[in-house]
Design an enzyme around this catalytic site. Structure first.
Site, mmCIF file in Angstrom:
data_model
loop_
_atom_site.group_PDB
_atom_site.id
_atom_site.type_symbol
_atom_site.label_atom_id
_atom_site.label_comp_id
_atom_site.label_asym_id
_atom_site.label_seq_id
_atom_site.Cartn_x
_atom_site.Cartn_y
_atom_site.Cartn_z
ATOM 1 N NE ARG A 191 -2.950 58.275 2.774
ATOM 2 C CZ ARG A 191 -4.102 58.175 1.888
ATOM 3 N NH1 ARG A 191 -5.382 57.694 2.601
ATOM 4 N NH2 ARG A 191 -4.164 58.780 0.849
ATOM 5 C CD GLU A 218 -15.878 53.759 -7.726
ATOM 6 O OE1 GLU A 218 -15.401 54.550 -8.535
ATOM 7 O OE2 GLU A 218 -15.648 54.005 -6.456
ATOM 8 C CG MET A 253 -9.829 54.558 -11.074
ATOM 9 S SD MET A 253 -9.941 56.171 -10.192
ATOM 10 C CE MET A 253 -10.366 57.200 -11.239
ATOM 11 C CD GLU A 254 -13.626 58.092 -9.973
ATOM 12 O OE1 GLU A 254 -13.439 57.236 -9.258
ATOM 13 O OE2 GLU A 254 -13.261 59.303 -9.935
ATOM 14 C CG ASN A 255 -10.649 53.898 -14.767
ATOM 15 O OD1 ASN A 255 -9.977 54.706 -14.089
ATOM 16 N ND2 ASN A 255 -10.622 52.570 -14.154
ATOM 17 C CD GLU A 285 -9.161 60.194 -8.723
ATOM 18 O OE1 GLU A 285 -9.781 58.934 -8.576
ATOM 19 O OE2 GLU A 285 -9.590 61.387 -8.292
HETATM 20 ZN ZN LIG Z 1 -14.828 58.294 -5.364
#
Ligand SMILES: [Zn+2]
Ligand SMILES: *[C@@H]1O[C@H](CO)[C@@H](O)[C@H](O)[C@H]1NC(C)=O
Ligand SMILES: *[C@@H]1O[C@H](CO)[C@@H](O)[C@H](O)[C@H]1NC(C)=O
Ligand SMILES: *[C@@H]1O[C@H](CO)[C@@H](O)[C@H](O)[C@H]1NC(C)=O
Ligand SMILES: *[C@@H]1O[C@H](CO)[C@@H](O)[C@H](O)[C@H]1NC(C)=O
Ligand SMILES: *[C@@H]1O[C@H](CO)[C@@H](O)[C@H](O)[C@H]1NC(C)=O
Ligand SMILES: *[C@@H]1O[C@H](CO)[C@@H](O)[C@H](O)[C@H]1NC(C)=O
Ligand SMILES: *[C@@H]1O[C@H](CO)[C@@H](O)[C@H](O)[C@H]1NC(C)=O
Ligand SMILES: *[C@@H]1O[C@H](CO)[C@@H](O)[C@H](O)[C@H]1NC(C)=O
Length: 902
Positions: free
Chosen positions: A857, A355, A320-322, A183
């Protein structure tokens, strides 16, 4: 994605957590770079179809067979075979698909009779939009199979499909793994795909790897086939759901796992390196608990047969919410009973909850396009508190919202250079920029306010309707408002226009201050855009407001004589002035009850005085979150020159009686801020004495720093130690030194107090011998949480030359991981002795830094962290010179935020 920088931290540099900088992205596809083929038969000024950023809707992928084979031992490359069933709904030329940094070795499109279509012109790469474009004449409507074979590299990356490593104590050779992180737009670095969130399809995945490894993916392993030469093929189950490309995940590793089941029979596993597998039990326990809770809350069962969570040694975000295979940074998943503190334990619980929330909100229903990313993130950042509260009911999670999210995002959103929650995004680099704390924390704050004014029942019902209606599809903010509206109309039968209200909070930046005047028994309310800089130039704001910086405000209040009643609600519409709330002749009143609203409140002076008096006589009459709200509002109003500092300090006189963490944490950030501002002023001496007197009661109460105390008392004790030691309290400093020597002698020091112990220990006795001994501990420590505390301690010596050497160490990747470079520098910049060193270093080495790390960043926020407390003319001049020379050095939108992209 998931988050997060130090959750429990205030604004002190102590709280800046290490951050992994994305290494400069390496293009491994020199050949195709920029080779835009000259197109025949079109006029030069006519836009080419592949110049459109978005994929054409005429092609829909219906099914995807993907086989991937990483080579972890030799070449650090991978091979892939993709076969995609596409549905062409109207005639179209130039079929195209996203790729990036991969080499296509074969590409053909086959029609439903099995014949390969003839290429009219060779395929080409249009780099600007990251498209691989074929030319097979006009594709007529029908079904086709697009077959693509390709190769890619695994090394030197932290996005797409990449290689990571870890070491097992006692072994000399590192162990390797290959993992994905996609993502928003990095799936195209791992396989050719239709890489937009609203193009969902079924993925059938196979991984080929050496037999010493296991393969993991979104679906459960179905088969493991020996394919000879010590290689196996792991075949994953048939796809159970359609998913967006950014949620696909596959991993080859040699990890172990622990396992359980939810009540609904979902297999739940946590993966980690075998020698750390003991540390996975906590995440397993809360993971199962929270999944069961969300199944009930969202009114929908979890979608897949299994749910895995895995700790990845090199990871750029927080998690990361795979779908079905959630990846985490190690310290956000694993809890070592000995070296982990209460703050890491809470972080694990909260990040897991975040998540898991995405498994519904984000995965089942996905935002239609990235401009509605906030819907995913703001929502998950709100319900993560509900899930964590369920798993750990004693942690006051719902109250912690105000100190962890609300006040910190207020600080970013009260300056003219903020931005609205919903902004246009198009190009991939703009997409990455919207993963900032305005999306996360402000998003969460306005959803919490919405939940409050709609009421629990209609809010939950509306959410469930939304998930049902758009199940396995995509939706926009407006679709959510519509479903919430229908539930509200059915259940509450009130008279609110939810979309109209929420637009004022999501489509313009900033927030209001409600100014309240008491008129006899009534309150008279007016709103104004709150800007903390009294001299801010309002017309210089980079975004225009469609509402002229007026909001639809659910104003709530309580009068002292009616404390047991529910609060009064009074809507303030954006065109209203002098809104009246009928009251009584109570001594005082409070507004924005429990800090549910996204606004500040300024009272008439008589009320501020009456509130101070009440706090001093019996502060427990005022609820905890309101006490913290009064403090945070008062300090910020003073900074904006809308309230006299004398009144603000009056509000803090009672603090020696305050025993609760949440008001203390609100005070903590503001006290530290004031200390930093006063540091070079004569008034600093008096201020230090005052702080010592306010913290003394609690310092005495917690005089045993290794005592087991409750979860929140751990946080409170840490806040108190920082405040009282940094204001020079001799008892505090003595104890810090005692603990510091214990640590150097290899005796146990509680992980909960280790950061302040190392900080003040090094400040008091940080000569070369102790520095070197601590460095030795850093090198030998096997846990990232402990390493980060020690690296903070090392930055607190007062010997400038040791700090200079530390900067050199940070630049040497054999000493300090590349990903820890920025945290080390920001720790040093938080040391008054080290700050000028870092400021000089940044100015002298800016071009080198940009060259090495890109304009990331992390680099932007280093400049911000270093200069954030400058308050003299000279510093202003230096900063103006610097920014004039390097205008791009202004921090990215995420400066000072606590949230990670996740
Ligand atoms: Zn999130
Ligand atoms: C995917 O593989 C299955 C099993 O081999 C096959 O039946 C199906 O046609 C393939 N689909 C595509 C698009 O290649
Ligand atoms: C192809 O797309 C059309 C239009 O979206 C749809 O009606 C049709 O069912 C699809 N065909 C297949 C085989 O999925
Ligand atoms: C991709 O192609 C380029 C140019 O031919 C080559 O240098 C690179 O090694 C290739 N990468 C892989 C992974 O095959
Ligand atoms: C739970 O799943 C297992 C297989 O994983 C199956 O054997 C069992 O029957 C299921 N139990 C229920 C109650 O569905
Ligand atoms: C850590 O604590 C958990 C739960 O309290 C326990 O199950 C586990 O065995 C402990 N691990 C160690 C290494 O003490
Ligand atoms: C989750 O844990 C909490 C605290 O132990 C407990 O009260 C609650 O019942 C658990 N919920 C589930 C669904 O197991
Ligand atoms: C405020 O900003 C506007 C727009 O940038 C500018 O034209 C104006 O001169 C500024 N005013 C002041 C007082 O700086
Ligand atoms: C602490 O332990 C380390 C490693 O076991 C050892 O090298 C060091 O000498 C010990 N320090 C003290 C003061 O005992």
């Amino acid at each position: 994605m998931a988050l997060f920088v130090g959750l429990m931290c205030g604004l002190t540099p102590a709280c800046v957590q290490p951050e992994i900088a994305s290494p400069a992205k390496r293009s491994i596809n020199e050949e195709t770079k920029g080779s835009v083929r000259q197109e025949r038969g079109r006029r030069a000024d006519e836009a080419k179809p592949w110049e459109e950023l978005r994929l054409p809707p005429a092609i829909t992928p219906e099914f995807y067979n993907l086989t991937v084979q990483p080579d972890l031992t030799g070449s650090d490359t991978f091979q892939g075979w993709a076969s995609i069933l596409i549905n062409v709904s109207e005639p179209i030329e130039y079929p195209r698909i996203h790729i990036k940094n991969i080499n296509v070795t074969l590409s053909k499109i086959i029609d439903d009779t099995g014949s390969e279509l003839v290429e009219v012109n060779p395929a080409f790469y249009y780099e600007y939009n990251e498209f691989y474009v074929m030319d097979v004449g006009t594709l007529q409507p029908g079904m086709y199979t697009w077959e693509i074979e390709y190769t890619g590299g695994l090394a030197g990356k932290i996005a797409g499909f990449y290689k990571s490593s870890y070491t097992v104590p006692g072994e000399t050779e590192p162990r390797y793994l290959a993992t994905t992180d996609f993502e928003p737009t990095d799936a195209r670095q791992a396989f050719p795909c239709f890489d937009e969130p609203n193009i969902k399809t079924f993925f059938k995945i196979k991984l080929r790897h050496e037999s010493k490894y296991i393969g993991l993916s979104n679906m459960i392993e179905e088969d493991r086939i020996d394919i000879g030469d010590g290689m196996v093929e792991t075949v994953f189950g048939d796809p159970e759901v359609k998913m967006s490309t950014y949620l696909v995940c596959f991993i080859v590793c040699d990890f172990g796992s622990v396992e359980g089941k939810t009540k609904s029979n979902v297999t739940f596993r946590v993966f980690a390196p075998e020698h750390k597998i003991e540390e996975a039990y906590y995440a397993l326990k809360v993971g199962i608990n929270i999944t069961e809770y969300f199944e009930e809350y969202f009114g929908l069962p979890y979608s897949l047969k299994k749910l895995d969570m895995i700790a990845i040694p090199d990871f750029s975000a927080g998690a990361m919410e795979n779908w079905g295979l959630i990846t985490y940074r190690e310290q956000y998943l694993l809890i070592d009973n000995v070296t982990s503190s209460a703050s890491y334990k809470q972080l694990v619980c909260v990040v897991v909850s975040h998540e898991l929330a995405h498994q519904w909100f984000g995965n089942i229903v996905t935002m239609d396009w990235w401009d509605d990313l906030w819907l995913n993130e703001g929502f998950a950042s709100y319900v993560e508190y509900l899930g964590a509260d369920q798993a750990e009911p004693t942690w006051q999670m719902q109250e912690q919202f105000v100190v962890n999210d609300l006040y910190s995002v207020f600080r970013l959103d009260q300056i003219v250079s903020s931005h609205p929650i919903i902004i246009d995004v198009n190009r991939p680099e703009e997409i990455s920029e919207v993963f900032d704390s305005i999306s996360y924390s402000k998003g969460a704050s306005v959803i919490r306010m919405l939940n409050d004014f709609m009421g629990e029942e209609s809010f939950k019902e509306g959410l469930q309707r939304y998930l049902k209606k758009y199940e396995f599809g995509n939706a926009k903010s407006a679709d959510l408002w519509e479903q919430l509206q229908s539930a509200y109309d059915d259940i509450v039968k009130g008279n609110l226009d939810i979309a109209d209200i929420m637009d004022t909070w999501t489509k313009q930046m900033g927030f209001p201050v409600v100014n309240v005047e008491k008129d006899m028994n009534d309150l008279v309310l007016n709103q104004d855009w709150f800007l903390v800089d009294p001299n801010a130039n309002r017309s210089a704001a980079p975004f225009e407001s469609p509402y002229d910086y007026k909001w639809e405000i659910p104003f709530s209040s309580k009068f002292q004589m009616q404390l047991d009643d529910p609060p009064n609600y009074q809507w303030m519409e954006r065109t209203d002035t002098d809104v009246v709330v009928t009251g009584d002749n109570s001594d005082w009143y409070i507004a924005n009850y429990e800090e549910k609203g996204y606004y500040r409140v300024n009272y008439d002076i008589a009320n501020w005085e009456a509130l101070s008096l009440q706090l001093n006589t019996d502060h427990t009459m005022i609820p905890i979150t309101d006490r913290s709200g009064l403090l945070d509002d008062a300090f910020n109003l003073a900074q904006a020159e809308q309230l006299d500092y004398v009144k603000v300090l009056d509000m803090t006189v009672y603090m020696d009686k305050e025993m609760e963490y949440i008001p203390w944490d609100a005070a903590y950030s503001n006290f530290m801020w004031l200390s930093d501002i006063l540091r070079y002023q004569p008034a600093f001496a008096d201020w230090r004495v005052y702080l010592q007197s306010k913290t003394k009661t609690l310092l005495n109460k917690y005089n045993d720093w290794s005592a087991e105390v409750s979860h929140l008392e751990n946080f409170l004790r840490t806040d108190i130690i920082y405040l009282s030691c940094s204001s020079g309290d001799p008892d505090c400093l003595n104890e810090a030194l005692t603990q510091f020597y214990k640590f150097l002698n290899n005796e146990t020091v509680s992980a909960n107090v280790l950061s302040p112990v190392l900080r003040f220990g090094m400040e008091l006795d940080g000569g070369q011998d102790n520095w070197d001994a601590l460095w030795e501990r850093y090198v030998n420590s096997d846990t990232s949480a402990e390493k980060s505390r020690i690296s903070f301690g090392l930055a607190r010596t007062r010997h400038v030359w040791l700090l200079s050497r530390y900067i050199e160490y940070a630049m040497d990747e054999s000493k300090i991981r590349r990903g820890d470079f920025f945290s080390v520098l920001s720790y040093i910049s938080g040391n008054p002795v080290g700050n000028p060193l870092i400021w000089d270093y940044i100015r002298a080495n800016w071009e080198y830094l940009v060259d090495r790390f890109g304009l990331s960043r992390s680099l932007g926020s280093l400049t911000y962290t270093t200069t954030q407390y400058y308050s003299t003319e000279l510093k202003l001049q230096q900063m103006e010179e610097f920014f004039e020379k390097y205008p791009e050095a202004g921090a990215g939108p995420d400066h000072a935020s606590r949230h990670w992209n996740a």
